[in-house]
Every structure is written in structure tokens, then in C-alpha cells.
Design a protein around this motif. Structure first.
Motif, short mmCIF file in Angstrom:
data_model
loop_
_atom_site.label_atom_id
_atom_site.label_comp_id
_atom_site.label_asym_id
_atom_site.label_seq_id
_atom_site.Cartn_x
_atom_site.Cartn_y
_atom_site.Cartn_z
N VAL A 6 0.83 -1.21 0.00
CA VAL A 6 0.00 0.00 0.00
C VAL A 6 0.87 1.26 0.00
N GLU A 7 2.13 1.12 -0.41
CA GLU A 7 3.07 2.25 -0.36
C GLU A 7 2.59 3.41 -1.21
N ASP A 8 1.98 3.12 -2.36
CA ASP A 8 1.56 4.20 -3.27
C ASP A 8 0.13 4.66 -3.00
N SER A 9 -0.45 4.19 -1.92
CA SER A 9 -1.81 4.61 -1.58
C SER A 9 -1.76 5.80 -0.62
N SER A 10 -2.92 6.35 -0.34
CA SER A 10 -3.02 7.43 0.65
C SER A 10 -3.65 6.91 1.93
N LEU A 11 -3.61 5.59 2.13
CA LEU A 11 -4.26 4.98 3.28
C LEU A 11 -3.47 5.26 4.55
N THR A 12 -4.16 5.79 5.55
CA THR A 12 -3.56 6.03 6.86
C THR A 12 -4.33 5.20 7.87
N PHE A 13 -3.65 4.23 8.47
CA PHE A 13 -4.36 3.29 9.34
C PHE A 13 -3.58 3.03 10.62
N LYS A 14 -4.32 2.63 11.65
CA LYS A 14 -3.75 2.27 12.94
C LYS A 14 -4.23 0.87 13.32
N ALA A 15 -3.65 0.36 14.39
CA ALA A 15 -4.09 -0.95 14.90
C ALA A 15 -5.56 -0.88 15.27
N GLY A 16 -6.31 -1.89 14.88
CA GLY A 16 -7.74 -1.94 15.16
C GLY A 16 -8.61 -1.51 14.01
N ASP A 17 -8.02 -0.86 13.00
CA ASP A 17 -8.78 -0.46 11.82
C ASP A 17 -9.12 -1.68 10.96
N THR A 18 -10.09 -1.50 10.09
CA THR A 18 -10.48 -2.56 9.18
C THR A 18 -10.48 -2.04 7.74
N VAL A 19 -10.35 -2.97 6.81
CA VAL A 19 -10.47 -2.62 5.40
C VAL A 19 -11.65 -3.38 4.80
N GLY A 20 -12.22 -2.79 3.77
CA GLY A 20 -13.22 -3.49 2.98
C GLY A 20 -12.53 -4.08 1.76
N LEU A 62 1.24 2.95 12.11
CA LEU A 62 2.15 3.89 12.77
C LEU A 62 3.60 3.43 12.63
N LYS A 63 3.78 2.12 12.67
CA LYS A 63 5.14 1.58 12.56
C LYS A 63 5.57 1.45 11.11
N ASN A 64 4.66 1.00 10.24
CA ASN A 64 4.98 0.82 8.83
C ASN A 64 3.71 0.94 8.01
N ASN A 65 3.58 2.06 7.29
CA ASN A 65 2.37 2.27 6.48
C ASN A 65 2.55 1.91 5.02
N LYS A 66 3.65 1.21 4.73
CA LYS A 66 3.91 0.81 3.34
C LYS A 66 3.29 -0.54 3.01
N VAL A 67 3.03 -1.33 4.06
CA VAL A 67 2.40 -2.63 3.86
C VAL A 67 1.21 -2.76 4.79
N MET A 68 0.28 -3.60 4.40
CA MET A 68 -0.89 -3.89 5.22
C MET A 68 -1.09 -5.39 5.24
N LYS A 69 -1.27 -5.94 6.44
CA LYS A 69 -1.44 -7.39 6.59
C LYS A 69 -2.88 -7.72 6.97
N ILE A 70 -3.39 -8.78 6.37
CA ILE A 70 -4.76 -9.23 6.62
C ILE A 70 -4.73 -10.73 6.90
N CYS A 71 -5.50 -11.14 7.89
CA CYS A 71 -5.58 -12.56 8.25
C CYS A 71 -7.00 -13.06 7.97
N PHE A 72 -7.12 -14.26 7.43
CA PHE A 72 -8.46 -14.80 7.16
C PHE A 72 -8.43 -16.32 7.21
N SER A 73 -9.55 -16.91 7.61
CA SER A 73 -9.72 -18.36 7.57
C SER A 73 -10.67 -18.70 6.43
N VAL A 74 -10.41 -19.80 5.76
CA VAL A 74 -11.22 -20.20 4.61
C VAL A 74 -12.41 -21.02 5.11
N MET A 75 -13.58 -20.39 5.04
CA MET A 75 -14.79 -21.03 5.53
C MET A 75 -15.41 -21.89 4.43
#
Length: 474
Positions: free
Chosen positions: A88-102, A246-259
Motif C-alpha cells: 500500500v506504499e503508493d496509496s493514501s491509506l492512513t491506518f492504525k491498529a484496530g482499523d479494518t479494510v473493505g 504507525l510503525k509501517n504504512n507501506k504494507v498492510m497485513k490481513i488474516c483470514f480463515s477459509v470457511m
């Protein structure tokens, strides 16, 4: 009637023999008319600005998948859980712990192909269309999520929810385009007043969707307009962000389980899994903690947007406040971001005495699905996390759940809350979140010298003050 339908609805067939007349809902004819053209203009346009993004705090950004790893063992006794890292380095996304993405999902090729084949749409599915609204029909209106101009393939892929539960009015419309008498009668019974229990048992409880209806009722072949007028919007799916921007806004990690439901993998989770496995890799490539770079392959993109954090599921401004984090299974994933952000803030605010952090985690078997075990133990060793309570439900004959771990440490929980601790719960809304609330109320009664009414009032007050925050899904 086809054997498939007979075996699935034997009880309905018996009931129908005793009913002379059904009380059916009002049949509403679809006001939509799809007209095809051959001008090669396949641009998608809406009547207006199109459907809005739910809770959007940013525009859509197409993020590349940088890496992925499987967090659970490649074992049939546990669900596949993955973590993906997005660029997400080229995005304008500003996020903190606890935020969610769609995440903007798309319907599976096989589901689309099945609809196209069943309704004989092969010759028109890729043609440009325009939709005409027949104003003489009551309730004439184009659903906001249906483009006025596009192609059917685009609509079937991006616009309509093919796996949504079927409303009774939709079933009635489908019955009008079902040739076989017995098939038609069953569909009518399911949407009738007399068949209310059968509708609950067969449609709601079994989560039947249009794909199931077409599989069972072979002669049900409505015009595509019926689907466009009745299928709901394919909505973005919310996912917790695992890391802190806050620590690194160049990457975003998402966790998911395959239902899996009705022998189908989850729409979005199944799609994400296919993306990272590149449709050719096998599960043997996904051993626990194996990082696999996608740089050497063609980059896979995921369309995302940042969602507004209305629930205030984020670290408190007062860093001295203790934290109680409760997250079984993938519910622990946002708390990895909490701990990462907490550690970062500790390094940059060394003059502040940070409150203790207690985390409760539960899974079936620590050898199979203890996700983020290494990270949690590292935070524990560093003192970012002060106590880690675990509960494993498939290890010994006596099953232990996260609720049990909370009960056992109830005195300590009450003590932390009296010191101003903020409580965060992430997980299943219908079971875990409800039971955790009841346990905390009981802890106040047993260890906090409160009456039941006072304990309930305490939780209500904490909720109002965003001191007790739940991020749950159903």
C-alpha cells in the motif's frame, strides 16, 4: 420430478398432498428489460453515482499481494488460515491498529459459468446491454447496484450476491418460470404461509442460494431480469488489519480463515486463497510459517478501501491504562497490531509508565491452529505483553475454551478493570462475544462485590465510554 429434489424435499411433498390451496405472497412482475447491442462499448455506467462504499474512509486502492503465509497446519482437522501482505506504499491509506479494510470481492468463475449455462446466456453474457424500466409496472425501479449499461458477465461477477439467502418473494418469482409441476409446487409451498416452517428448515437453516435452487430445480429457468431485480448487492467484506500503520504504512497485513458452507468455500476467502495459491500450487506449499514470495510470479491485486472505525476499536489515548484483549482463533489478529503499535509507542514514549496487557487466546490444538504463537511469545518475552492466557478445546478429554480461561482468572480481570483497564473482544458475535459478556458480569458479582444489576450497569457504562469494545462478526 427429479430424484435430487425428491430426496431433498420429501417432507414437503407429503405436506402438499394434504393442502388444497396455498396462501402465497403477492407476485410482483419485474419492471426490468435487458436490451443487447453490438456496438462493442462494454463500459459500465450507473443511473447516478452508483452504490456507495459502506463506511468508507478512503477511495478504492488496488493493492499488490507481496507475500503470504499459512498460519495453521496443513491438516484436515483444522481450517486453513492465511496471512497476506499487501503493498500500500503508493496509496493514501492512513491506518492504525484496530482499523479494518473493505475487500471488494468477486463471484467465482464456476458459479458464473453455472448460471450462464443454466439460463442459456452464452450468446449474450458478453454483449453490451442497456436496461429499460417499464414504468407501467408497480414499483418500477432499477436497483442501485445494477448498472444501467454493462455486460451480464460484469454484473454476475461484481454486482450481485449469488450466494445470498432467498426471500419468499424471490422464490415466488422463480416458481413462475419453473416448468415441472412438482418443482413449481415445492417452490410455491416454500414461500407460502403454510410452508413457513419448511422455508426456515430448508432455505434459511440450510442457507440455500440461487445456485442451489438451480441445481435442485432443473426446470427453473427465469429470465435474467428476474435475477437482476431480486439478487442483492455483492457487498465488500470487512477484514481486520493485522499490523500498525504507525510503525509501517507501506504494507498492510490481513488474516483470514477459509470457511466452507454447502460444499462451497467462502466467497472472498476462497477467492483470496485461489489468488495466493495461484490456482496451480497445492496445499503442500503452505506449511505453517512458510513465507512465499510472489515477486517472481505475476502480481495478484486485491481492491481494498479503509473503513471508518465507528466502534473505537483502537488503543486508548491514555497509554497508562491496562488492556484486556480477548480473541480466539482469527479474533487474535487485530491484537497483533495492538501489540505492535504498543511496542512502537513504548519506544517513542519512554517516560510513560504503560499499563499491563493481558491477552486471552483460544483454539483447538496448539500444534495445529495456534496462530501467531511465535509473535505472542516474543511480545511476552519483551514485556509488551504481560500475560498470555490460552485455552485449547481439542487436546484433552476435558475441553477448555477461552470463556473458561476468563472465569479462572476472574479475580485478576476485575482487579485490572478497577484500575481502568480497557477490554477488547474480537470474534464470533452470536456465541463467544455474548458468553464473554456474561462471564465478565459474573466476575464482577463474584470478585467485585457487586449485585447482578450493578455488574450489568458497569458493563453498560464501560461500553458507553468505549472502555468495553467489541469487534465481532456473525
Amino acid at each position: 420430478m427429479k430424484m435430487v429434489a425428491l430426496s431433498a424435499f420429501e417432507d414437503i411433498i407429503a405436506d402438499l398432498q394434504e393442502i388444497e390451496k396455498l396462501s402465497l405472497p403477492e407476485f410482483k412482475q419485474t419492471p426490468l428489460k435487458v436490451c443487447y447491442t453490438n456496438d462493442n462499448n462494454t463500459e459500465t455506467t450507473y443511473d447516478g453515482s452508483g452504490p456507495p462504499l459502506p463506511f468508507a474512509a478512503s477511495k478504492i486502492f488496488d493493492a499488490d499481494i507481496l507475500t503470504w503465509k499459512r498460519l495453521t497446519a496443513a491438516n484436515e482437522d483444522c481450517k486453513a488460515v492465511y496471512e497476506i501482505t499487501l503493498d500500500v506504499e503508493d496509496s493514501s491509506l492512513t491506518f492504525k491498529a484496530g482499523d479494518t479494510v473493505g475487500i471488494i470481492p468477486q463471484n467465482d468463475d464456476s458459479d458464473i459459468g453455472f448460471i450462464v449455462n443454466h439460463l442459456n446466456l452464452a450468446s449474450t453474457v458478453d454483449l453490451p446491454y442497456s436496461i429499460i424500466i417499464e414504468s407501467n409496472i408497480k414499483g418500477s425501479k432499477l436497483p442501485i447496484h445494477i448498472p444501467v449499461k454493462s455486460t451480464l458477465r460484469h454484473v454476475l461477477r461484481y454486482c450481485v450476491e449469488l450466494r445470498s439467502l432467498l426471500k419468499k418473494a424471490f422464490l415466488l418469482s422463480l416458481s413462475r418460470y419453473t416448468k415441472d409441476d412438482e418443482e413449481r409446487k415445492i417452490l410455491e409451498y416454500l414461500c407460502s404461509k403454510e410452508g413457513s416452517a419448511a422455508y426456515t428448515n430448508h432455505v434459511l437453516n440450510k442457507r440455500l442460494c440461487i445456485l442451489d435452487i438451480f441445481s435442485i430445480f432443473k426446470t427453473c429457468k427465469p429470465p435474467i431480469e428476474v435475477l437482476l431485480g431480486n439478487l442483492p448487492r455483492l457487498l465488500p467484506r470487512p477484514y481486520s488489519i493485522v499490523n500498525s500503520g504507525l510503525k509501517n504504512n507501506k504494507v498492510m497485513k490481513i488474516c483470514f480463515s477459509v470457511m466452507t458452507s454447502n460444499n462451497r468455500k467462502g466467497l472472498t476467502t476462497g477467492w483470496l486463497e485461489r489468488l495466493i495459491l495461484n490456482r496451480e500450487a497445492t496445499l503442500e506449499n503452505g506449511f505453517k510459517n512458510m513465507n512465499i514470495s510472489i515477486e517472481s510470479q505475476s502480481k495478484q491485486k486485491v481492491s481494498i478501501y479503509l473503513r471508518k472505525n465507528f466502534s473505537m476499536f483502537c488503543l486508548p489515548e491514555n497509554l497508562e491504562k491496562p488492556l484486556i484483549l480477548i480473541g480466539p482463533g482469527t479474533g487474535v489478529s487485530p491484537f497483533i497490531g495492538f501489540l505492535e503499535e504498543r511496542e512502537f509507542l513504548k519506544e517513542t514514549n519512554q517516560d510513560i509508565q504503560f499499563g499491563d496487557v493481558h491477552l486471552y487466546f483460544g483454539c483447538r490444538n496448539p500444534k495445529l491452529d495456534f496462530i501467531y504463537e511465535e509473535q505472542l511469545n516474543t511480545y511476552l518475552a519483551k514485556g509488551t505483553l504481560n500475560k498470555l492466557f490460552t485455552a485449547f478445546s481439542r487436546v484433552n478429554s476435558e475441553k477448555k475454551y477461552i470463556q473458561d480461561a476468563l472465569t479462572e482468572s476472574g479475580k485478576e480481570v476485575v482487579k485490572l478493570i478497577k484500575e481502568g483497564a480497557h477490554v477488547y473482544i474480537c470474534g464470533d458475535l452470536n456465541t463467544m462475544a455474548v458468553e464473554v459478556k456474561e462471564i465478565l458480569i459474573n466476575c464482577f458479582v463474584e470478585h467485585g462485590d457487586m449485585t447482578l444489576e450493578e455488574a450489568k450497569a458497569k458493563i453498560s457504562y464501560m461500553q458507553k465510554e468505549h472502555q468495553y469494545v467489541v469487534d465481532a462478526w456473525s
